[in-house]
Design an enzyme around this catalytic site. Structure first.
Site, short mmCIF file in Angstrom:
data_model
loop_
_atom_site.label_atom_id
_atom_site.label_comp_id
_atom_site.label_asym_id
_atom_site.label_seq_id
_atom_site.Cartn_x
_atom_site.Cartn_y
_atom_site.Cartn_z
CE LYS A 19 -1.17 -0.28 5.10
NZ LYS A 19 0.14 -1.24 5.20
NE ARG A 26 -0.87 -0.12 10.85
CZ ARG A 26 0.03 0.33 10.57
NH1 ARG A 26 0.12 1.41 9.90
NH2 ARG A 26 1.08 -0.42 10.71
NE ARG A 77 8.34 -3.24 3.82
CZ ARG A 77 7.52 -2.67 4.02
NH1 ARG A 77 6.50 -2.34 2.85
NH2 ARG A 77 7.35 -2.13 5.43
NE ARG A 108 9.80 -0.30 8.12
CZ ARG A 108 8.83 -0.24 7.58
NH1 ARG A 108 8.82 0.83 6.51
NH2 ARG A 108 7.75 -0.64 8.32
NE ARG A 155 4.73 -3.94 11.08
CZ ARG A 155 5.41 -3.61 10.03
NH1 ARG A 155 6.49 -4.21 9.43
NH2 ARG A 155 4.74 -2.37 9.36
#
Ligand code: AMP
Length: 210
Positions: free
Chosen positions: A9, A84, A123, A156, A167
């Site tokens: 996103k 969220r 990522r 990250r 998450r």
């Protein structure tokens, strides 16, 4: 933009923002910028971010409302990572309607959990400008180096596998109820986030043209 962490996103939000020349507002990016600058807010948020939890609403909501009140948001903006949870969505609606404004669409980038974990481990992001890459799907021109600012890319802390799983659990418990929330308002548009990135963009642009 709604979707699990790693659904793509952020990448799509960037593309939409560039096309419509409006800001891409990512609460995650704002927290990370605060963290880098060593602000009080950054220090408080880091504890939650590193373990994959949501930062408490008291710290998040005001920060977001201050951001969207800025002049560059007058023409519109893309929200990425906010709201969220249901309380954040309710505050946003209330605040927007007080300014005779409203959410136009909720674009839900749908990707099954199994795909997410594989994706996230590949990522890489730029610690300087926040640009996101993927070792397979969104390669930078030069391996390991940010196209935009030339900085060495890093993984990250919150993209590590165990944090990703946490998450995802937080996403299902707290964020996924927003699918129903926006569906009931007639604003939900779901796109298949497993498709090629360009196809996802095309689908989103055709929704936004309506
Ligand atoms: P993101 O880059 O959107 O995946 O966000 C990274 C982390 O920042 C999340 O795992 C949360 O800890 C925190 N965060 C970002 N946006 C929010 C939000 N709207 N509410 C609470 N925490 C958030």
């Amino acid at each position: 933009m709604l979707g699990a962490p790693g659904a793509g996103k952020g990448t799509q939000a960037d593309i939409i923002a560039a096309k419509y020349e409006i800001p891409h507002i990512s609460t995650g990016d704002i927290f990370r910028a605060n963290l880098k600058e060593g602000t009080e807010l950054g220090k408080k948020a880091q504890v939650y971010m590193d373990r994959g939890d949501l930062v408490p609403d008291e710290l998040t909501v005001e920060m977001l409302l201050d951001r969207v009140a800025k002049d560059d948001c007058k023409k519109g903006y893309v929200l990425d990572g906010f709201p969220r949870n249901i309380p954040q969505a309710e505050v946003l609606d209330k605040e927007l309607s007080a300014h005779h404004d409203a959410v136009d669409y909720c674009i839900n980038v749908d990707v099954p959990d199994e795909n997410i974990v594989t994706r996230m481990s590949g990522r890489r992001s730029c610690p300087k400008c926040g640009a996101i890459y993927h070792i397979v799907h969104i390669k930078p021109d030069k391996e390991g180096i940010c196209d935009k600012c030339g900085t060495a890319l890093t993984q990250r802390e919150d993209d590590r596998e165990e944090t990703v799983r946490k998450r995802l659990a937080v996403y299902h418990e707290q964020t996924a109820p927003l699918i129903d929330y926006y569906e009931k308002k007639g604003l939900l548009r779901t796109v298949d986030g497993t498709r090629d990135m360009k196809k996802v963009t095309e689908q989103i642009f055709s929704i936004l043209k309506d």
